[in-house]
Design a protein around this motif. Sequence first.
Motif, PDB file in Angstrom:
ATOM      1  N   GLN A   1     109.202 -27.244  39.048  1.00 44.57           N
ATOM      2  CA  GLN A   1     109.523 -27.010  39.498  1.00 44.57           C
ATOM      3  C   GLN A   1     110.033 -28.514  40.142  1.00 44.57           C
ATOM      4  O   GLN A   1     109.260 -29.324  39.797  1.00 44.57           O
ATOM      5  CB  GLN A   1     108.250 -26.420  40.110  1.00 44.57           C
ATOM      6  CG  GLN A   1     107.873 -24.847  39.226  1.00 44.57           C
ATOM      7  CD  GLN A   1     108.929 -23.842  40.160  1.00 44.57           C
ATOM      8  OE1 GLN A   1     109.583 -23.446  40.925  1.00 44.57           O
ATOM      9  NE2 GLN A   1     109.796 -23.101  39.057  1.00 44.57           N
ATOM     10  N   ARG A   2     110.802 -27.727  40.855  1.00 46.23           N
ATOM     11  CA  ARG A   2     111.466 -29.690  42.325  1.00 46.23           C
ATOM     12  C   ARG A   2     109.664 -30.405  42.426  1.00 46.23           C
ATOM     13  O   ARG A   2     110.515 -31.745  42.388  1.00 46.23           O
ATOM     14  CB  ARG A   2     111.580 -29.217  43.533  1.00 46.23           C
ATOM     15  CG  ARG A   2     112.491 -30.544  44.360  1.00 46.23           C
ATOM     16  CD  ARG A   2     112.693 -29.416  45.661  1.00 46.23           C
ATOM     17  NE  ARG A   2     113.616 -31.020  46.146  1.00 46.23           N
ATOM     18  CZ  ARG A   2     114.557 -31.209  47.050  1.00 46.23           C
ATOM     19  NH1 ARG A   2     115.507 -29.982  46.328  1.00 46.23           N
ATOM     20  NH2 ARG A   2     114.473 -32.349  47.275  1.00 46.23           N
ATOM     21  N   ARG A   3     109.004 -29.699  43.222  1.00 51.05           N
ATOM     22  CA  ARG A   3     108.198 -30.378  43.174  1.00 51.05           C
ATOM     23  C   ARG A   3     107.283 -31.101  41.954  1.00 51.05           C
ATOM     24  O   ARG A   3     106.773 -32.290  42.748  1.00 51.05           O
ATOM     25  CB  ARG A   3     106.435 -30.130  44.001  1.00 51.05           C
ATOM     26  CG  ARG A   3     105.394 -30.413  43.826  1.00 51.05           C
ATOM     27  CD  ARG A   3     104.600 -29.852  44.223  1.00 51.05           C
ATOM     28  NE  ARG A   3     104.285 -29.693  45.508  1.00 51.05           N
ATOM     29  CZ  ARG A   3     103.355 -28.543  46.443  1.00 51.05           C
ATOM     30  NH1 ARG A   3     103.048 -27.799  45.691  1.00 51.05           N
ATOM     31  NH2 ARG A   3     103.663 -28.452  48.050  1.00 51.05           N
ATOM     32  N   GLU A   4     107.239 -30.814  40.606  1.00 56.99           N
ATOM     33  CA  GLU A   4     106.612 -31.186  39.854  1.00 56.99           C
ATOM     34  C   GLU A   4     107.839 -32.606  38.951  1.00 56.99           C
ATOM     35  O   GLU A   4     107.261 -33.300  38.580  1.00 56.99           O
ATOM     36  CB  GLU A   4     106.863 -29.788  38.491  1.00 56.99           C
ATOM     37  CG  GLU A   4     105.758 -30.139  37.194  1.00 56.99           C
ATOM     38  CD  GLU A   4     105.500 -29.258  36.605  1.00 56.99           C
ATOM     39  OE1 GLU A   4     104.661 -29.191  35.560  1.00 56.99           O
ATOM     40  OE2 GLU A   4     106.211 -27.906  36.559  1.00 56.99           O
ATOM     41  N   CYS A   5     109.038 -32.651  39.769  1.00 53.62           N
ATOM     42  CA  CYS A   5     110.133 -33.260  39.095  1.00 53.62           C
ATOM     43  C   CYS A   5     109.908 -34.663  39.569  1.00 53.62           C
ATOM     44  O   CYS A   5     109.720 -35.610  39.250  1.00 53.62           O
ATOM     45  CB  CYS A   5     111.436 -32.626  39.462  1.00 53.62           C
ATOM     46  SG  CYS A   5     112.043 -30.847  37.962  1.00 53.62           S
ATOM     47  N   LEU A   6     109.992 -33.784  41.339  1.00 59.68           N
ATOM     48  CA  LEU A   6     109.176 -35.418  41.911  1.00 59.68           C
ATOM     49  C   LEU A   6     108.047 -35.745  41.668  1.00 59.68           C
ATOM     50  O   LEU A   6     108.472 -37.027  41.357  1.00 59.68           O
ATOM     51  CB  LEU A   6     109.550 -34.795  43.146  1.00 59.68           C
ATOM     52  CG  LEU A   6     110.848 -34.199  44.138  1.00 59.68           C
ATOM     53  CD1 LEU A   6     110.621 -34.005  45.271  1.00 59.68           C
ATOM     54  CD2 LEU A   6     111.977 -35.090  44.105  1.00 59.68           C
ATOM     55  N   ARG A   7     107.434 -35.400  41.693  1.00 60.20           N
ATOM     56  CA  ARG A   7     106.009 -35.925  40.770  1.00 60.20           C
ATOM     57  C   ARG A   7     106.151 -37.053  39.541  1.00 60.20           C
ATOM     58  O   ARG A   7     105.631 -38.330  39.618  1.00 60.20           O
ATOM     59  CB  ARG A   7     105.251 -35.080  40.491  1.00 60.20           C
ATOM     60  CG  ARG A   7     103.222 -35.217  39.605  1.00 60.20           C
ATOM     61  CD  ARG A   7     102.400 -34.242  39.944  1.00 60.20           C
ATOM     62  NE  ARG A   7     102.769 -33.805  38.918  1.00 60.20           N
ATOM     63  CZ  ARG A   7     103.134 -34.055  37.290  1.00 60.20           C
ATOM     64  NH1 ARG A   7     102.532 -34.886  36.912  1.00 60.20           N
ATOM     65  NH2 ARG A   7     103.007 -33.105  36.413  1.00 60.20           N
TER      66      ARG A   7
END
Length: 146
Positions: free
Chosen positions: A11-17
């Motif tokens: 997911q996007r949030r996980e990618c950014l993390r």
Amino acid sequence: MYRNDGFRDLQRRECLRLLAKIPVGRIVYTRPGLPAVLPVDFCPETDGAVPLRTAAVSEPARVIDGAMVAFEADEVDAATHSGWGVVVTGTTTVVTYPAERKRLAHTDSRLRVPSPREVFIRIEAELVTGRDLADGGSMYGPALSI
């Protein structure tokens, strides 16, 4: 034959993390008529934008303002066959606003390309995708014996 077994979409949030953990990635852009890939240091922002710092005389500073590019970063452990990869796709902008340049210059020591004339380039994240090699297996399935 390529199999997608073992991969998990992120997911996007996980990618950014995950991007926040890595100091170096690769910008993918087009030279006149040819694709180009160049390692760069970066410091992702919470909205997904990816600021890069480069020398004003560098090729990216000269050719990618306003261009659609991809940015990729990953972490792979060859011994355990595990890891992840994230791609940010978006349009670039050379940062010219003085307050924004000053903020980026002091944001993070990860943006550390030493240059007397530096340029900040921001990739606006229009698409953020990622995959995780979740189970440590091979993406090509079981080894073939000959």
